[in-house]
Design a protein around this motif. Structure first.
Motif, PDB file in Angstrom:
ATOM      1  N   LYS A 194       0.811  -1.222   0.000  1.00 51.93           N
ATOM      2  CA  LYS A 194       0.000   0.000   0.000  1.00 51.93           C
ATOM      3  C   LYS A 194       0.848   1.279   0.000  1.00 51.93           C
ATOM      4  N   LYS A 195       1.900   1.277   0.827  1.00 52.74           N
ATOM      5  CA  LYS A 195       2.719   2.484   0.985  1.00 52.74           C
ATOM      6  C   LYS A 195       3.415   2.843  -0.347  1.00 52.74           C
ATOM      7  N   ALA A 196       3.968   1.810  -1.000  1.00 54.52           N
ATOM      8  CA  ALA A 196       4.673   2.038  -2.272  1.00 54.52           C
ATOM      9  C   ALA A 196       3.708   2.531  -3.351  1.00 54.52           C
ATOM     10  N   VAL A 197       2.493   1.977  -3.371  1.00 57.99           N
ATOM     11  CA  VAL A 197       1.485   2.383  -4.355  1.00 57.99           C
ATOM     12  C   VAL A 197       1.099   3.850  -4.124  1.00 57.99           C
ATOM     13  N   THR A 198       0.870   4.194  -2.854  1.00 61.77           N
ATOM     14  CA  THR A 198       0.492   5.574  -2.507  1.00 61.77           C
ATOM     15  C   THR A 198       1.592   6.547  -2.903  1.00 61.77           C
ATOM     16  N   MET A 199       2.841   6.168  -2.599  1.00 58.22           N
ATOM     17  CA  MET A 199       3.973   7.040  -2.938  1.00 58.22           C
ATOM     18  C   MET A 199       4.049   7.281  -4.441  1.00 58.22           C
ATOM     19  N   TRP A 200       3.879   6.196  -5.205  1.00 57.06           N
ATOM     20  CA  TRP A 200       3.966   6.323  -6.671  1.00 57.06           C
ATOM     21  C   TRP A 200       2.848   7.226  -7.194  1.00 57.06           C
ATOM     22  N   ASN A 201       1.608   6.990  -6.696  1.00 51.71           N
ATOM     23  CA  ASN A 201       0.473   7.803  -7.139  1.00 51.71           C
ATOM     24  C   ASN A 201       0.658   9.268  -6.777  1.00 51.71           C
ATOM     25  N   ASN A 202       1.162   9.517  -5.565  1.00 50.46           N
ATOM     26  CA  ASN A 202       1.378  10.905  -5.134  1.00 50.46           C
ATOM     27  C   ASN A 202       2.400  11.601  -6.018  1.00 50.46           C
ATOM     28  N   ARG A 203       3.482  10.866  -6.364  1.00 49.02           N
ATOM     29  CA  ARG A 203       4.512  11.470  -7.218  1.00 49.02           C
ATOM     30  C   ARG A 203       3.938  11.784  -8.596  1.00 49.02           C
ATOM     31  N   MET A 204       3.214  10.812  -9.154  1.00 51.76           N
ATOM     32  CA  MET A 204       2.632  11.028 -10.486  1.00 51.76           C
ATOM     33  C   MET A 204       1.655  12.206 -10.460  1.00 51.76           C
ATOM     34  N   ASP A 205       0.814  12.262  -9.429  1.00 49.50           N
ATOM     35  CA  ASP A 205      -0.145  13.376  -9.324  1.00 49.50           C
ATOM     36  C   ASP A 205       0.584  14.714  -9.266  1.00 49.50           C
ATOM     37  N   LYS A 206       1.673  14.750  -8.503  1.00 45.98           N
ATOM     38  CA  LYS A 206       2.434  15.997  -8.339  1.00 45.98           C
ATOM     39  C   LYS A 206       3.070  16.406  -9.665  1.00 45.98           C
ATOM     40  N   MET A 207       3.685  15.408 -10.367  1.00 45.35           N
ATOM     41  CA  MET A 207       4.320  15.709 -11.663  1.00 45.35           C
ATOM     42  C   MET A 207       3.284  16.270 -12.654  1.00 45.35           C
TER      43      MET A 207
END
Length: 398
Positions: free
Chosen positions: A305-318
């Motif tokens: 879950k943590k890795a998925v959230t981190m990836w989604n947050n980064r993509m959203d920010k980019m």
């Protein structure tokens, strides 16, 4: 004095820490002292608390017993230094004689604290090296400013970070690089050295894209953004070092302008941008496991879950930087909807939207891992779109 009246805190040891500046400020402005009037090296050294550090090496010694210089004996340990070798030597001495054990090939690096004037330790160097004084670094800068034909170059900032372990000064050149019709890049040269035995002197082009305050410092086609002087003697030969620094910066800046101008002419849509981000940060899909123990009915749980959230947050920010929907506002300007905009959106995210801690250092170019990542982004974008960076490096040499 500090730019924009930044909040400062002076710690017990006299080190002054500076609060983070506005997000639209050039990174190193918030790290150092900014100069608005013309100053020479000596005035800058004083204004930025860089004068008279007198960085020096002293043999590392292990003090045993009551040491006073008149009676203490100095014993050398040869070979490996271990607790056993120190203890064996200690035990071989009569108890009533105070003595000091000098540890071979190890030196303590000292400076005089700029606020208190008291000696303090930076670290331990295994080898003998000649420290480059802050005065030497600033004199190299003066040589660069005075170099033939370098009209209008002037000091911009100077300061120290990491409790003085790294020192920097920047020079601003009057002319700007132009990308497209009006995407302007200011040209700076960052001089930096360190006093903990691990940082050589570097002179690096650290150009700032005006509209977003990104520092463009990535390697292009294998060409680094400056030169590294491994030995103190090279730095002390100021005229030669100044020439090498300027040639390297000039060639890098020409290369950067050539690459950026090709990139701003290539259209990019959001799908292509997302694909580019995914190339560097492959998508993390949820990993499902079925939990059977301790539950009445088997349940599916996501184990990463943590890795998925981190990836989604980064993509959203980019994507929000690419769409200019962040608190930094419109930062793409003329590069909007182009490959150059895509590269800058990723650069901006890495520098300015990562963890706040270290943001200034990342953006100013003091984080090598971050700079390497940005170099890979630029290189991949070029390659994917048929821009031959190695050829442009060669063209810039002419």
């Amino acid at each position: 004095h500090m730019s924009h009246g930044l909040e400062q805190m002076t710690a017990l040891d006299g080190t002054t820490y500076t609060a983070f500046a506005s997000r639209n400020e050039i990174a190193w402005h918030a790290l150092g002292t900014v100069f608005t009037e013309k100053m020479n090296a000596n005035e800058i050294l004083t204004a930025a608390h860089l004068a008279g550090w007198n960085v020096r090496l002293q043999p590392l010694q292990h003090f045993m017993g009551m040491v006073d210089n008149d009676t203490s004996q100095l014993l050398q340990i040869q070979g490996d230094i271990t607790d056993d070798s120190v203890m064996a030597l200690a035990e071989s001495m009569p108890a009533e004689i105070p003595y000091t054990i000098a540890i071979a090939d190890h030196n303590v690096i000292l400076r005089n604290n700029p606020f208190t004037g008291k000696p303090e330790i930076f670290g331990v160097a295994k080898s003998k090296y000649t420290p480059v004084q802050n005065e030497d670094l600033l004199e190299l800068g003066e040589a660069i400013i005075d170099f033939d034909g370098n009209e209008g170059a002037s000091w911009e900032t100077a300061g120290s970070i990491e409790g003085g372990a790294q020192v920097f000064a920047t020079i601003k050149f009057p002319e700007q690089l132009r990308v497209g019709t009006s995407d302007m890049i200011e040209q700076f040269l960052l001089l930096t050295t360190g006093h903990n035995g691990q940082h050589p002197v570097r002179a690096m082009a650290t150009n700032v894209r005006v509209v977003c305050k990104n520092t463009l410092k990535m390697a292009i086609g294998g060409r680094q953004n400056g030169v590294t002087f491994k030995h103190t003697a090279e730095v002390l030969n100021k005229m030669e070092a100044a020439k090498l620094s300027l040639i390297a910066a000039h060639q890098y800046n020409k290369t950067l302008a050539l690459v950026a101008n090709e990139m701003i002419a290539i259209e990019m849509n959001t799908d292509s941008f997302v694909k580019m981000v995914k190339h560097h940060w492959p998508e993390v899909k949820p990993a499902i496991a079925v939990q059977t123990i301790g539950v009445a009915e088997p349940v599916e749980i996501i184990t990463n879950k943590k890795a998925v959230t981190m990836w989604n947050n980064r993509m959203d920010k980019m994507v929000s930087v690419w769409e200019e929907k962040t608190d930094r506002g419109d930062t793409l300007g003329e590069a909007r909807g182009t490959l150059w905009g895509g590269v800058n959106a990723i650069t901006e995210t890495l520098d300015w939207h990562g963890s706040a801690r270290g943001g200034l250092l990342r953006a100013a170019g003091f984080n090598d891992a971050n700079t390497k990542l940005q170099s890979e982004v630029l290189e991949y974008a070029a390659k994917k779109n048929g821009i031959k960076t190695k050829e442009l490096v060669a063209a810039a040499l002419v």
